[in-house]
Design a protein around this motif. Structure first.
Motif, PDB file in Angstrom:
ATOM      1  N   GLU A 174      -8.936  87.342 114.439  1.00  0.00           N
ATOM      2  CA  GLU A 174      -8.099  86.785 113.367  1.00  0.00           C
ATOM      3  C   GLU A 174      -8.869  86.695 112.058  1.00  0.00           C
ATOM      4  O   GLU A 174      -8.310  86.933 110.978  1.00  0.00           O
ATOM      5  N   LEU A 175     -10.172  86.363 112.137  1.00  0.00           N
ATOM      6  CA  LEU A 175     -10.994  86.325 110.925  1.00  0.00           C
ATOM      7  C   LEU A 175     -11.143  87.722 110.328  1.00  0.00           C
ATOM      8  O   LEU A 175     -11.079  87.893 109.105  1.00  0.00           O
TER       9      LEU A 175
ATOM     10  N   ASP B 178      -9.002  90.151 110.654  1.00  0.00           N
ATOM     11  CA  ASP B 178      -7.706  90.480 110.047  1.00  0.00           C
ATOM     12  C   ASP B 178      -7.555  89.809 108.693  1.00  0.00           C
ATOM     13  O   ASP B 178      -7.036  90.395 107.735  1.00  0.00           O
ATOM     14  N   ALA B 179      -8.000  88.544 108.612  1.00  0.00           N
ATOM     15  CA  ALA B 179      -7.888  87.809 107.341  1.00  0.00           C
ATOM     16  C   ALA B 179      -8.749  88.451 106.264  1.00  0.00           C
ATOM     17  O   ALA B 179      -8.341  88.567 105.101  1.00  0.00           O
TER      18      ALA B 179
ATOM     19  N   LYS C 247      -7.034  91.625 105.153  1.00  0.00           N
ATOM     20  CA  LYS C 247      -5.902  91.309 104.271  1.00  0.00           C
ATOM     21  C   LYS C 247      -6.385  90.918 102.882  1.00  0.00           C
ATOM     22  O   LYS C 247      -5.787  91.299 101.869  1.00  0.00           O
ATOM     23  N   SER C 248      -7.485  90.151 102.828  1.00  0.00           N
ATOM     24  CA  SER C 248      -8.044  89.765 101.526  1.00  0.00           C
ATOM     25  C   SER C 248      -8.531  90.985 100.765  1.00  0.00           C
ATOM     26  O   SER C 248      -8.342  91.097  99.542  1.00  0.00           O
TER      27      SER C 248
END
Length: 366
Positions: free
Chosen positions: A124-125, A127-128, A131-132
């Motif tokens: 999830e990190l 992916d974040a 996305k950033s």
């Protein structure tokens, strides 16, 4: 997302096999837990069971069968925790009476759940972060687009308006030569503006995946001739050296798109090569492909720019006498060539100063 789904399925299968239980794994989605994986995969949860799992996620405390919290639930729900908080819940079920897990099994399940939670958190990190990065690139592209539009639309418009205003207000005082010069300026800047808008539209088509080449067996020489004729104004003042090998095989490509590619490359050469220097266009067979090279006698491409000249809105620093580019022509050229199963590369000449752009197109097997 696929990596996360694979992880969840593998973890549920591992727990089911080691502890001889049925497993569901739930992760938050839109503020509430939803089932993301399980073993056996056909297991489903009713609303009351999902509510019990949701309670475990929010309170980071086991609940359900065999516990003092929500003992009426059909399954035992355990939180998946990391140092940053609870990332989801695991639901366990078994047909045997009494507690689902022995103390030793519970410790093993907690260890497996903690490992899964850490892996989920890392995914999830990642992916974040991605996305950033995409958001930052989008913001950068938007800023570049606004800058390009504000400059590349306003500059030719200002020149056109100025020339048209002079024609209107000073028509009686203008001699024929000055009148022709103003008309020529309007035409030149109008064509420049038209090219810029066409580039924006072409880039939009590429980004949206709307470019569908109409491939047909084509004579490279015919398309090259059309492109040279069309680029006559942008290469004016340069010497042209055209050498197309006799007997080149036909290549399957889209003639319209390929003419645009050649025009963009000739336009690029015209920008960066000084007047009276030579722009070369050469085509030859090279094994199972046709290579077409456009070379100029300009300053060449700085080493630090070689990796970026095909990026959208990227411009090599030009001198004052050189026409500014929009930073789209080469990006579009590469996109079109790749849509026709070819490659477009850039480099510097080895025999003299100047850049060389090489298109490689496969020859269709017969």
């Amino acid at each position: 997302m696929f990596a996360l789904d694979d992880l969840l399925w593998a973890t549920s299968f591992q727990i089911a096999q080691m502890l001889k239980v049925r497993v569901v794994m739930l992760l938050p989605e839109a503020g509430r837990l939803t089932v993301r994986a399980g073993y056996p995969p056909e297991d489903v949860l009713d609303e009351s069971e999902v509510a019990a799992a949701d309670w475990v996620w929010q309170h980071a405390t086991p609940a359900g069968r065999g516990t003092d919290s929500l003992p009426g639930a059909h399954r035992l729900y355990l939180p998946m925790r990391t140092g940053r908080g609870t990332v989801g819940a695991i639901g366990l079920d078994s047909d045997k009476p009494g507690p689902i897990l022995t103390p030793d099994q519970r410790r093993l399940c907690d260890a497996l759940a903690d490992q899964a939670a850490l892996a989920i958190e890392r995914i999830e990190l990642a992916d974040a972060i991605e996305k950033s990065r995409l958001t930052a690139e989008t913001d950068k592209l938007r800023a570049a687009l606004l800058t390009s539009i504000s400059h590349d639309l306003r500059t030719p418009l200002s020149v056109i308006l100025g020339a048209a205003s002079s024609l209107k207000d000073l028509e009686a005082a203008l001699d024929p030569a000055a009148h022709r010069e103003l008309v020529a300026t309007i035409l030149e800047e109008g064509e420049r503006l038209n090219r810029f808008i066409a580039n924006l539209l072409d880039m939009t088509r590429l980004e949206s995946g709307a470019v569908a080449p109409r491939l047909e067996l084509t004579d490279i020489g015919d398309v090259a001739g059309s492109a040279l004729s069309r680029a006559g104004r942008v290469t004016a003042g340069h010497k042209l050296d055209v050498a197309i090998e006799l007997g080149l095989p036909l290549v399957r490509l889209d003639p319209v798109l390929f003419e645009q590619v050649l025009f963009n490359l000739l336009d690029n050469a015209g920008k960066y090569a000084a007047p009276q220097t030579t722009i070369s266009l050469r085509a030859r067979r090279d094994g199972g492909s046709v290579k077409l090279e456009i070379a100029d006698e300009g300053p060449g491409i700085p080493q630090g720019d070689l990796e970026h000249i095909f990026d959208k809105f990227y411009r090599v620093q030009a001198t004052d006498r050189q026409r500014a580019g929009t930073g789209l022509g080469l990006a579009i050229a590469r996109g079109f060539v790749e849509a026709m199963s070819g490659t477009l590369t850039a480099g510097n000449r080895s025999d003299r100063s100047g850049a060389i752009l090489t298109i490689t197109l496969p020859i269709e097997a017969t």
